[in-house]
Design an enzyme around this catalytic site. Structure first.
Site, PDB file in Angstrom:
ATOM      1  N   ASN A   8     -22.763  20.340  -7.737  1.00  0.00           N
ATOM      2  CA  ASN A   8     -21.275  19.985  -7.466  1.00  0.00           C
ATOM      3  C   ASN A   8     -20.639  20.843  -8.595  1.00  0.00           C
ATOM      4  O   ASN A   8     -20.710  20.769  -9.585  1.00  0.00           O
ATOM      5  CB  ASN A   8     -21.198  18.437  -7.765  1.00  0.00           C
ATOM      6  CG  ASN A   8     -19.758  18.149  -7.986  1.00  0.00           C
ATOM      7  OD1 ASN A   8     -18.825  18.804  -7.492  1.00  0.00           O
ATOM      8  ND2 ASN A   8     -19.404  16.858  -8.502  1.00  0.00           N
ATOM      9  N   TRP A   9     -19.791  21.965  -7.833  1.00  0.00           N
ATOM     10  CA  TRP A   9     -19.259  22.721  -8.819  1.00  0.00           C
ATOM     11  C   TRP A   9     -17.871  22.275  -9.044  1.00  0.00           C
ATOM     12  O   TRP A   9     -17.203  22.994 -10.063  1.00  0.00           O
ATOM     13  CB  TRP A   9     -18.972  24.209  -7.866  1.00  0.00           C
ATOM     14  CG  TRP A   9     -20.354  24.834  -7.627  1.00  0.00           C
ATOM     15  CD1 TRP A   9     -21.420  24.807  -8.483  1.00  0.00           C
ATOM     16  CD2 TRP A   9     -20.497  26.076  -6.779  1.00  0.00           C
ATOM     17  NE1 TRP A   9     -22.444  25.560  -7.678  1.00  0.00           N
ATOM     18  CE2 TRP A   9     -21.785  26.355  -6.948  1.00  0.00           C
ATOM     19  CE3 TRP A   9     -19.760  26.665  -5.843  1.00  0.00           C
ATOM     20  CZ2 TRP A   9     -22.206  27.548  -6.131  1.00  0.00           C
ATOM     21  CZ3 TRP A   9     -20.000  27.635  -5.190  1.00  0.00           C
ATOM     22  CH2 TRP A   9     -21.476  28.024  -5.319  1.00  0.00           C
ATOM     23  N   LYS A  10     -17.327  21.217  -8.790  1.00  0.00           N
ATOM     24  CA  LYS A  10     -16.171  20.641  -9.210  1.00  0.00           C
ATOM     25  C   LYS A  10     -15.149  21.767  -9.026  1.00  0.00           C
ATOM     26  O   LYS A  10     -15.050  22.761  -8.149  1.00  0.00           O
ATOM     27  CB  LYS A  10     -16.227  20.115 -10.616  1.00  0.00           C
ATOM     28  CG  LYS A  10     -17.463  19.217 -10.590  1.00  0.00           C
ATOM     29  CD  LYS A  10     -17.633  18.496 -12.008  1.00  0.00           C
ATOM     30  CE  LYS A  10     -18.748  17.556 -11.889  1.00  0.00           C
ATOM     31  NZ  LYS A  10     -19.031  16.805 -13.134  1.00  0.00           N
ATOM     32  N   HIS A  96     -16.339   9.677  -6.695  1.00  0.00           N
ATOM     33  CA  HIS A  96     -17.003  10.488  -7.936  1.00  0.00           C
ATOM     34  C   HIS A  96     -16.206   9.748  -9.067  1.00  0.00           C
ATOM     35  O   HIS A  96     -14.778   9.575  -9.063  1.00  0.00           O
ATOM     36  CB  HIS A  96     -16.899  11.777  -7.730  1.00  0.00           C
ATOM     37  CG  HIS A  96     -17.748  12.636  -9.056  1.00  0.00           C
ATOM     38  ND1 HIS A  96     -17.183  12.661 -10.331  1.00  0.00           N
ATOM     39  CD2 HIS A  96     -18.817  13.151  -8.858  1.00  0.00           C
ATOM     40  CE1 HIS A  96     -17.969  12.952 -10.921  1.00  0.00           C
ATOM     41  NE2 HIS A  96     -19.041  13.384 -10.357  1.00  0.00           N
ATOM     42  N   GLU A 153     -23.580   7.487 -10.938  1.00  0.00           N
ATOM     43  CA  GLU A 153     -22.761   8.381 -11.826  1.00  0.00           C
ATOM     44  C   GLU A 153     -22.207   7.660 -13.013  1.00  0.00           C
ATOM     45  O   GLU A 153     -20.921   7.320 -12.819  1.00  0.00           O
ATOM     46  CB  GLU A 153     -21.723   9.271 -10.730  1.00  0.00           C
ATOM     47  CG  GLU A 153     -22.487   9.960  -9.957  1.00  0.00           C
ATOM     48  CD  GLU A 153     -22.235  11.448 -10.481  1.00  0.00           C
ATOM     49  OE1 GLU A 153     -21.325  11.873 -10.981  1.00  0.00           O
ATOM     50  OE2 GLU A 153     -23.550  12.153  -9.715  1.00  0.00           O
ATOM     51  N   SER A 190     -25.392  14.768 -16.623  1.00  0.00           N
ATOM     52  CA  SER A 190     -26.188  15.570 -17.383  1.00  0.00           C
ATOM     53  C   SER A 190     -27.799  15.903 -17.042  1.00  0.00           C
ATOM     54  O   SER A 190     -28.538  15.712 -18.069  1.00  0.00           O
ATOM     55  CB  SER A 190     -26.262  15.281 -19.003  1.00  0.00           C
ATOM     56  OG  SER A 190     -24.660  14.955 -19.242  1.00  0.00           O
ATOM     57  N   GLY A 209     -23.781  18.710 -11.866  1.00  0.00           N
ATOM     58  CA  GLY A 209     -22.641  19.565 -11.986  1.00  0.00           C
ATOM     59  C   GLY A 209     -22.866  20.771 -13.092  1.00  0.00           C
ATOM     60  O   GLY A 209     -23.105  21.728 -12.562  1.00  0.00           O
TER      61      GLY A 209
HETATM   62  P1  PGA Z   1     -22.809  17.006 -14.908  1.00  0.00           P
HETATM   63  O1  PGA Z   1     -22.237  16.473 -13.765  1.00  0.00           O
HETATM   64  O2  PGA Z   1     -23.991  17.507 -14.379  1.00  0.00           O
HETATM   65  O3  PGA Z   1     -21.958  17.985 -15.745  1.00  0.00           O
HETATM   66  O4  PGA Z   1     -23.155  15.857 -15.840  1.00  0.00           O
HETATM   67  C1  PGA Z   1     -22.696  15.624 -12.768  1.00  0.00           C
HETATM   68  C2  PGA Z   1     -21.740  15.079 -11.556  1.00  0.00           C
HETATM   69  O5  PGA Z   1     -20.603  14.931 -11.917  1.00  0.00           O
HETATM   70  O6  PGA Z   1     -22.202  14.772 -10.572  1.00  0.00           O
END
Ligand code: PGA
Length: 228
Positions: A8-10, A96, A153, A190, A209
């Site tokens: 998930n590149w946001k 999300h 999440e 994370s 992410g």
């Molecule tokens: P993160 O994000 O791996 O940076 O904690 C995960 C997510 O939002 O799906």
């Protein structure tokens, strides 16, 4: 079932950066058996969907980070589920915690997004935090539960480097299955190549992410998962 691992590149990456990541990824994938061991998904920003769809290996699934709660029509700025399908999108992340936190999405809006996805033939990945698993499930028509993937999440674990313990993820995963039925349950927050194996027996996959932004980190994580 193969583990589902979604990058998930946001709102990260420029057009050029997307191109470089995909080129390097394709080259690695061509010389690896990894794609047979793991189900990989990439969730870019919508504006890069066409580029990623064109350049991505067919075995990798295209994933949307969000979807409109409305069908095609007069909804400026929104991307409808049927538009995503027409680009080859297979899964859409809905609800999300960042959407809920920064954009004020509520359980009803998320439920409407789920309905749009299912109607269009996209599998929704419904994100929940432990406080509102049951409330979110109630808002979604129970006939649709079996068509969802659910992701635990926790906002506290997202982008913080503080992943949730495997014991707690197992408890929430059970709770999710109690209310949604025996659906695939992912974990996100994370997750890195160093901790992903802790969840091997608990989760059907992961939303990644931060650790998906560089190919080096994402590849290390995929390698760890493919050796499970
Ligand atoms: P993160 O994000 O791996 O940076 O904690 C995960 C997510 O939002 O799906």
């Amino acid at each position: 079932m193969k583990k589902l691992v979604i990058a998930n590149w946001k709102s990260h990456k420029t057009h050029k950066e997307v191109g470089r990541w995909i080129d390097a990824f394709e080259e690695k994938l061509d010389h690896s058996l990894l794609k047979d061991a793991v189900r990989i998904g990439i969730a870019p920003s919508d504006i890069y969907m066409a580029k990623v769809a064109d350049e991505l290996n067919q075995s990798v699934a295209l994933v949307a980070q969000d979807v409109s709660p409305f069908p095609l029509g007069k909804y400026t700025g929104a991307t409808a589920a049927s538009q995503l399908v027409s680009m080859g999108v297979k899964y859409a992340i809905v609800g999300h915690s960042e959407r809920r936190h920064y954009f004020g999405e509520d359980h009803i809006q998320v439920a409407n997004k789920v309905a749009q996805c299912i109607d269009a033939g996209i599998t929704p990945i419904v994100c929940v935090d432990d406080e509102y698993v049951a409330k979110q499930a109630v808002a979604i028509d129970s006939d649709m539960h079996s068509k969802c993937i659910v992701a635990y999440e926790a906002l506290s674990a997202i982008g913080t480097g503080e992943n949730i313990s495997a014991t707690h993820v197992a408890e929430v995963t059970d709770e999710i299955k109690d209310v949604f039925g025996d659906v695939p349950v992912l974990y996100g927050g994370s997750v890195t190549s160093s901790n992903v194996t802790e969840y091997a027996k608990i989760s059907d996959g992961w939303l990644i992410g931060t650790a998906s932004l560089t190919l080096e980190n994402f590849w290390a994580l995929l390698t760890a998962v493919s050796n499970l």
